[in-house]
Design a protein around this motif. Structure first.
Motif, PDB file in Angstrom:
ATOM      1  N   THR A 186      29.474  31.323   2.982  1.00 34.76           N
ATOM      2  CA  THR A 186      30.588  31.720   2.235  1.00 34.76           C
ATOM      3  C   THR A 186      30.590  33.246   2.725  1.00 34.76           C
ATOM      4  OG1 THR A 186      28.618  32.636   0.667  1.00 34.76           O
ATOM      5  CG2 THR A 186      29.772  30.601   0.306  1.00 34.76           C
ATOM      6  N   VAL A 187      29.948  33.822   3.831  1.00 33.40           N
ATOM      7  CA  VAL A 187      29.933  35.158   4.216  1.00 33.40           C
ATOM      8  C   VAL A 187      30.562  34.933   5.564  1.00 33.40           C
ATOM      9  CG1 VAL A 187      28.727  37.025   5.121  1.00 33.40           C
ATOM     10  CG2 VAL A 187      27.757  35.841   3.201  1.00 33.40           C
ATOM     11  N   ARG A 188      31.717  35.882   5.510  1.00 37.54           N
ATOM     12  CA  ARG A 188      32.556  35.840   6.812  1.00 37.54           C
ATOM     13  C   ARG A 188      32.524  37.094   7.699  1.00 37.54           C
ATOM     14  NH1 ARG A 188      37.874  34.003   6.865  1.00 37.54           N
ATOM     15  NH2 ARG A 188      37.301  34.953   9.088  1.00 37.54           N
ATOM     16  N   VAL A 189      32.141  38.256   6.902  1.00 44.77           N
ATOM     17  CA  VAL A 189      31.642  39.475   7.887  1.00 44.77           C
ATOM     18  C   VAL A 189      30.418  40.227   6.874  1.00 44.77           C
ATOM     19  CG1 VAL A 189      32.676  41.750   8.108  1.00 44.77           C
ATOM     20  CG2 VAL A 189      34.085  39.900   8.043  1.00 44.77           C
ATOM     21  N   VAL A 190      29.844  40.765   8.207  1.00 45.37           N
ATOM     22  CA  VAL A 190      28.348  41.373   7.581  1.00 45.37           C
ATOM     23  C   VAL A 190      28.551  42.947   8.032  1.00 45.37           C
ATOM     24  CG1 VAL A 190      26.141  41.668   7.960  1.00 45.37           C
ATOM     25  CG2 VAL A 190      27.060  39.214   7.781  1.00 45.37           C
ATOM     26  N   VAL A 191      28.256  43.689   6.914  1.00 39.44           N
ATOM     27  CA  VAL A 191      28.345  45.215   7.206  1.00 39.44           C
ATOM     28  C   VAL A 191      26.768  45.821   7.231  1.00 39.44           C
ATOM     29  CG1 VAL A 191      29.037  47.437   6.409  1.00 39.44           C
ATOM     30  CG2 VAL A 191      30.736  45.634   6.266  1.00 39.44           C
ATOM     31  N   LEU A 192      26.397  46.449   7.973  1.00 35.91           N
ATOM     32  CA  LEU A 192      24.975  47.365   8.090  1.00 35.91           C
ATOM     33  C   LEU A 192      25.266  48.594   7.658  1.00 35.91           C
ATOM     34  CD1 LEU A 192      22.051  47.025   8.393  1.00 35.91           C
ATOM     35  CD2 LEU A 192      22.526  47.612  10.961  1.00 35.91           C
ATOM     36  N   ALA A 193      24.557  49.033   6.717  1.00 33.89           N
ATOM     37  CA  ALA A 193      24.839  50.469   6.069  1.00 33.89           C
ATOM     38  C   ALA A 193      23.502  50.993   5.622  1.00 33.89           C
ATOM     39  CB  ALA A 193      25.885  50.489   4.920  1.00 33.89           C
ATOM     40  N   GLY A 194      23.615  52.075   5.493  1.00 34.26           N
ATOM     41  CA  GLY A 194      22.472  53.033   4.863  1.00 34.26           C
ATOM     42  C   GLY A 194      22.546  53.945   3.769  1.00 34.26           C
ATOM     43  N   ARG A 195      21.624  53.769   2.707  1.00 36.76           N
ATOM     44  CA  ARG A 195      21.882  54.784   1.516  1.00 36.76           C
ATOM     45  C   ARG A 195      21.500  55.898   1.753  1.00 36.76           C
ATOM     46  NH1 ARG A 195      24.727  51.663  -1.896  1.00 36.76           N
ATOM     47  NH2 ARG A 195      23.546  49.839  -2.714  1.00 36.76           N
ATOM     48  N   GLY A 196      22.140  56.906   1.153  1.00 37.87           N
ATOM     49  CA  GLY A 196      21.981  58.242   1.336  1.00 37.87           C
ATOM     50  C   GLY A 196      22.783  58.948   2.264  1.00 37.87           C
ATOM     51  N   ARG A 197      22.285  60.149   2.712  1.00 39.02           N
ATOM     52  CA  ARG A 197      23.225  60.884   3.569  1.00 39.02           C
ATOM     53  C   ARG A 197      23.055  60.445   5.212  1.00 39.02           C
ATOM     54  NH1 ARG A 197      19.892  66.200   3.736  1.00 39.02           N
ATOM     55  NH2 ARG A 197      21.623  66.613   5.196  1.00 39.02           N
ATOM     56  N   HIS A 198      22.019  59.540   5.413  1.00 32.04           N
ATOM     57  CA  HIS A 198      22.264  59.316   6.853  1.00 32.04           C
ATOM     58  C   HIS A 198      22.040  57.698   7.002  1.00 32.04           C
ATOM     59  CE1 HIS A 198      21.861  63.320   7.939  1.00 32.04           C
ATOM     60  NE2 HIS A 198      20.708  63.565   6.988  1.00 32.04           N
ATOM     61  N   PHE A 199      22.728  57.078   8.059  1.00 31.18           N
ATOM     62  CA  PHE A 199      22.506  55.827   8.405  1.00 31.18           C
ATOM     63  C   PHE A 199      21.048  55.377   8.557  1.00 31.18           C
ATOM     64  CE2 PHE A 199      23.076  52.557  12.106  1.00 31.18           C
ATOM     65  CZ  PHE A 199      23.526  51.667  11.305  1.00 31.18           C
ATOM     66  N   SER A 200      20.436  56.035   9.636  1.00 32.31           N
ATOM     67  CA  SER A 200      19.106  55.825  10.267  1.00 32.31           C
ATOM     68  C   SER A 200      18.699  56.830  11.257  1.00 32.31           C
ATOM     69  CB  SER A 200      19.018  54.476  10.540  1.00 32.31           C
ATOM     70  OG  SER A 200      17.764  54.298  11.133  1.00 32.31           O
ATOM     71  N   ALA A 201      17.576  57.196  10.799  1.00 31.83           N
ATOM     72  CA  ALA A 201      17.019  58.225  11.719  1.00 31.83           C
ATOM     73  C   ALA A 201      16.002  57.851  12.769  1.00 31.83           C
ATOM     74  CB  ALA A 201      16.225  59.453  10.657  1.00 31.83           C
ATOM     75  N   GLY A 202      16.083  56.458  12.808  1.00 32.94           N
ATOM     76  CA  GLY A 202      15.446  55.835  13.848  1.00 32.94           C
ATOM     77  C   GLY A 202      14.068  55.344  13.430  1.00 32.94           C
ATOM     78  N   ALA A 203      12.964  55.548  14.261  1.00 31.99           N
ATOM     79  CA  ALA A 203      11.657  54.938  13.907  1.00 31.99           C
ATOM     80  C   ALA A 203      10.883  55.983  12.943  1.00 31.99           C
ATOM     81  CB  ALA A 203      10.833  54.911  15.069  1.00 31.99           C
ATOM     82  N   ASP A 204      10.346  55.415  12.003  1.00 29.21           N
ATOM     83  CA  ASP A 204       9.670  56.205  11.127  1.00 29.21           C
ATOM     84  C   ASP A 204       8.310  56.670  11.915  1.00 29.21           C
ATOM     85  OD1 ASP A 204       7.328  56.748   9.020  1.00 29.21           O
ATOM     86  OD2 ASP A 204       8.590  55.780   7.640  1.00 29.21           O
TER      87      ASP A 204
END
Length: 260
Positions: A47-65
């Motif tokens: 049922t899924v045609r498109v997948v969007v990858l997103a990040g909550r908050g101000r930033h997408f991803s700061a990389g490795a913790d």
């Protein structure tokens, strides 16, 4: 349910929200495991045609913790290798999804965050987005993300940014091929929606075949073998029920079956 993600379904679109805004969606062992599983589950969901990858908050991803990196630095060689393999397998799972993937990038996409954006089929960035392959600043290298970043920007740009760790603005990222489109900050979702509309109009089996085609012919010499392979691929695709319906629907000026 995931510890570090939220999955949002909106009709045929699934959005994977990285949900660690307190650390700018930096990833650790749990986020890597959750992303790997989410990619597998959504790829299998017809049922899924498109997948969007997103990040909550101000930033997408700061990389490795950094706490994860500190733990990894204390691992033995075998444990460190397996930890790196899990990260590599997650990026590969994202890159090899059989349906279109879009990175929704706002704010920082640093280190592995740049890798996540590059592993998606396309990336739409807001004007405030900033990227960096920053690993050399920590005495390491962008090894696991390198196949995807190289695919996006090519070796010449990689030679600069893998060594300099410079910040890359959204406009610069567009120029070198790291992102597909840059939007005003308040128009990011509208820009992604326009792209999604275009993707949904395409035939899903044909889109998967198109992704496979790119992987098969990219970088190869255009010789008799490649010519024959491309002829066989279009012949097989034309023989599918999807293609037959799509061609007839166009001629009859009706909606194809995959949009009903």
């Amino acid at each position: 349910m995931y510890e570090t993600l939220e999955i949002e379904h909106n009709g045929p679109v699934a959005t994977i929200w990285m949900n660690r805004p307190e650390v700018f969606n930096a990833f650790n062992e749990q986020l890597i495991a959750d992303l790997s599983d989410a990619c597998s589950v959504l790829d299998a969901d017809q049922t899924v045609r498109v997948v969007v990858l997103a990040g909550r908050g101000r930033h997408f991803s700061a990389g490795a913790d950094l706490n994860w990196m500190k733990r990894a630095s204390a691992y033995g060689e075998a444990e460190n290798l397996e930890d790196s393999r899990r990260f590599a397998r997650m990026l590969h799972a994202l890159s090899e999804m059989s349906k279109p993937t879009i990175a929704r990038v706002q704010g920082a996409a640093l280190g592995g965050g740049t890798g996540l954006a590059a592993a998606c089929d396309m990336a739409v960035a807001s004007a405030d987005a900033v990227f960096s392959t920053s690993e050399v600043k920590f005495g390491i290298i962008p090894s696991v993300i390198s196949p995807y970043v190289l695919r996006a920007i090519g070796p010449r740009h990689a030679l600069r940014y893998f060594q300099s760790a410079e910040r890359i603005s959204a406009d610069r990222a567009l120029l070198i091929g790291l992102v597909s489109e840059v939007t005003p900050v308040d128009a990011l979702d509208a820009g992604i929606a326009t792209l999604i509309d275009a993707l949904i109009a395409g035939a899903p089996q044909a889109q998967k075949a198109a992704k496979d085609l790119i992987a098969a012919v990219n970088g190869r010499t255009i010789d008799d073998v490649v010519i024959e392979e491309t002829a066989q691929r279009i012949a097989r695709q034309r023989a599918t029920d999807e293609a037959r319906d799509g061609i007839v629907a166009f001629l009859e000026k009706r909606t194809p079956a995959w949009l009903l």
